[in-house]
Design an enzyme around this catalytic site. Structure first.
Site, PDB file in Angstrom:
ATOM      1  N   GLU A   1       0.835  -1.211   0.000  1.00  0.00           N
ATOM      2  CA  GLU A   1       0.000   0.000   0.000  1.00  0.00           C
ATOM      3  C   GLU A   1       0.867   1.258   0.000  1.00  0.00           C
ATOM      4  O   GLU A   1       0.551   2.251  -0.651  1.00  0.00           O
ATOM      5  CB  GLU A   1      -0.929   0.008   1.217  1.00  0.00           C
ATOM      6  CG  GLU A   1      -1.895  -1.155   1.266  1.00  0.00           C
ATOM      7  CD  GLU A   1      -2.758  -1.272   0.015  1.00  0.00           C
ATOM      8  OE1 GLU A   1      -2.960  -0.266  -0.667  1.00  0.00           O
ATOM      9  OE2 GLU A   1      -3.205  -2.400  -0.286  1.00  0.00           O
TER      10      GLU A   1
ATOM     11  N   HIS B   1       1.904   2.196  -3.391  1.00  0.00           N
ATOM     12  CA  HIS B   1       0.879   2.939  -4.126  1.00  0.00           C
ATOM     13  C   HIS B   1       0.974   4.419  -3.789  1.00  0.00           C
ATOM     14  O   HIS B   1       0.747   5.274  -4.628  1.00  0.00           O
ATOM     15  CB  HIS B   1      -0.516   2.447  -3.749  1.00  0.00           C
ATOM     16  CG  HIS B   1      -0.934   1.188  -4.464  1.00  0.00           C
ATOM     17  ND1 HIS B   1      -0.753   1.012  -5.802  1.00  0.00           N
ATOM     18  CD2 HIS B   1      -1.533   0.068  -4.015  1.00  0.00           C
ATOM     19  CE1 HIS B   1      -1.226  -0.177  -6.162  1.00  0.00           C
ATOM     20  NE2 HIS B   1      -1.712  -0.778  -5.089  1.00  0.00           N
TER      21      HIS B   1
ATOM     22  N   GLU C   1      -0.792  -2.826  -9.762  1.00  0.00           N
ATOM     23  CA  GLU C   1      -0.702  -3.865  -8.732  1.00  0.00           C
ATOM     24  C   GLU C   1       0.633  -4.592  -8.810  1.00  0.00           C
ATOM     25  O   GLU C   1       1.287  -4.806  -7.799  1.00  0.00           O
ATOM     26  CB  GLU C   1      -1.858  -4.865  -8.863  1.00  0.00           C
ATOM     27  CG  GLU C   1      -3.220  -4.290  -8.528  1.00  0.00           C
ATOM     28  CD  GLU C   1      -3.284  -3.660  -7.160  1.00  0.00           C
ATOM     29  OE1 GLU C   1      -2.764  -4.237  -6.185  1.00  0.00           O
ATOM     30  OE2 GLU C   1      -3.848  -2.555  -7.060  1.00  0.00           O
TER      31      GLU C   1
END
Lengths: 317, 197
Positions: A152, A155, A233
């Site tokens: 995460e 990201h 991803e």
């Protein structure tokens, strides 16, 4: 290709996507202007084009100034409570990963849902939120949690959170505008036939192109934004593993997350593309195949796990 | 005359471009240098956190672990000499010694089931193992950013700027002895294969 090259390519891709979406918006607006002009209504400025770009810009602006709050609120997430030992571990793990990535610590949220999942939102390292479900805290051990948080955090670091926010907002604006145009066409279609003010053959071709583009624009926007999400991803898996130097922990976390096939009801359809794994549930390989692949927010999890194993010099099982 | 004027203009334009390039690369080096020193301070922050946590942990486990007085005293002694250490090399040595006594303490604590079920001890152990991870990650980040700093001093043509402004390459953090290499990051997830250092 190393991480810095990938980040550079990502930024270039980001501009390309935004330019493409702006082009689509302008096309919808231009067509409407052309029709108005052909219909004898000429206000002097291409106000439908400006209006379309304005709506796109506004929704992008709004998504960057409060879109993350809306996402968090839609999941009923609560701010982290450090007095709970498990949440304290989460806070520590986030702090560790923040140090490993050299970024400020993001806001942390816990979603009251028993299915393991996690997502990140925000506009970049300076304004970021990471949310995990209660089920994730229960299912994973410390190292696996670290793997998920590093995914995460990637990201956030790669500005995926910003890109995904803007792409989603622009795709929404395109959907809205093409919908309006189709209604306008329906409504204005009859009158247009009476006064044939168009430029003959060229006008007809332009008109046909425009009709095709307003029909296709929302589909294209949707497919593109899903493709962006899938590509991100893989990248987040790779750069998360680079942060913690522990790809196997993330691989085993993904295994546990995909083993829980139940959907994550707290996470709505609209933010599926933000999650570490598709919250709509289903067995891990149900979405293989070209068309299923084109329309899914996430790449097949078995492939992600295999790639992570390869990073740790393990053969595919 | 026109040719001379053209030449002059060309020279001026090239000089301006060169100056802009030099400023840009110089600022890049300065920014990297600041990131390196910030990375180094981040390690210190986490070491300080470790020093603050250890007395609490020792106080909490003292009652249960009275047969391990020797180990507890060694931890405290190692902690105190790490706090008192002066200079980078000495500090690194003392911190490594502290890491080793700490992992011994963690390993011994495995033998005391009552300790593992004690909420306060569990919380302190979590804080300490998180701190160990943070120290590891802070060092890793420092090494990454220091490598970038050193590389940009060495590549051509940036090395011309680095040399004329006397930028010095920085040392990377590395583990000195084999024994330290063998000690894994302290991790309290119950895994018997890691308890021996």
């Amino acid at each position: 290709m190393n991480l810095y090259d990938q980040q550079k390519r990502n930024l270039a891709n980001t501009r390309l996507f935004i330019a493409g979406f702006v082009l689509l918006l302008a096309l919808i607006g231009l067509g409407a202007d052309g029709l108005l002009y052909a219909g004898g209504f000429s206000p002097g400025i291409p106000f439908a084009t400006l209006g379309a770009l304005g709506i796109g810009g506004l929704s992008a602006w709004w998504s960057l100034h409060g879109g993350d709050r809306a996402v968090i609120e839609s999941t009923n997430a609560t701010p982290l409570d450090p007095s709970d030992p498990k949440q304290r571990v989460l806070e520590n793990v986030v702090e560790e990963v923040a140090i490993a990535s050299g970024l400020p610590k993001p806001a942390i949220w816990v979603v009251p849902d028993s299915d393991p999942n996690a997502f990140a939102t925000g506009t970049g390292p300076d304004r970021a939120s990471i949310a995990v479900t209660r089920g994730l805290l229960d299912a994973l051990n410390r190292e696996e949690l670290q793997g998920v948080v590093s995914h995460e955090m990637s990201h956030v670091r790669n500005y995926d959170v910003r890109l995904m926010t803007v792409v989603a907002a622009l795709a929404g604006a395109i959907l809205l505008l093409s919908d309006w145009s189709r209604r306008g066409l329906w409504w204005g279609g009859g009158r247009r036939r009476d006064r044939d003010g168009g430029g003959g053959g060229a006008g007809a071709i332009f008109f046909a192109l425009w009709v095709v583009s307003i029909v296709l624009a929302p589909i294209i926007a949707q497919i593109v934004s899903l493709a962006v999400s899938r590509q991100r991803e893989y990248l987040a898996d790779a750069s998360g593993a680079e942060m913690t130097r522990n790809p196997l922990a993330l691989a085993s976390a993904l295994e546990k997350i995909s083993a829980a096939v139940a959907p994550t009801p707290s996470i709505k359809q609209g933010i599926a593309h933000l999650c570490i794994e598709d919250p709509r549930g289903g067995p891990p390989d149900a979405r293989e195949g070209f068309f299923a692949g084109l329309l899914s927010t996430h790449p097949p999890i078995t492939k992600r796990i295999a790639l992570l194993r390869e990073m740790a010099y393990q053969k595919r099982p | 005359m026109a040719a001379v004027g053209g030449c002059l203009t060309l020279i001026v334009v090239l000089a301006v471009i060169g100056a802009i390039w030099a400023i840009w690369r110089y600022n890049n080096l300065i920014s990297l240098r600041n990131q390196v020193s910030n990375g180094w301070k981040q390690i210190d922050v986490q070491l300080k956190r470790r020093h603050d946590l250890i007395p609490n942990l020792v106080a909490a486990v003292k009652g249960e672990m009275q047969f391990e007085q020797d180990t507890l005293e060694k931890v405290i002694a190692a902690r105190n000499s790490a706090v008192a250490a002066r200079g980078v090399a000495e500090a690194a040595d003392k911190e490594n010694a502290l890491t080793q006594t700490l992992s011994r303490l963690f390993a011994l604590a495995e033998n005391y089931p009552t300790l593992k079920s004690n909420e306060q001890v569990k919380a302190l152990m979590e804080e300490l193992s998180s701190t160990e991870n943070r120290i590891g990650f802070a060092r890793q980040f420092y090494n990454d950013i220091a490598t970038r700093y050193n590389t940009s001093q060495q590549i051509f043509p940036d090395n011309l700027i680095a040399q004329s402004f006397k930028f010095q390459p920085v040392e990377l953090f590395e583990l000195k002895d084999e024994a330290e290499r063998a000690v894994p990051r302290v991790d309290l997830n119950i895994r018997s294969d890691q308890t021996k250092s």
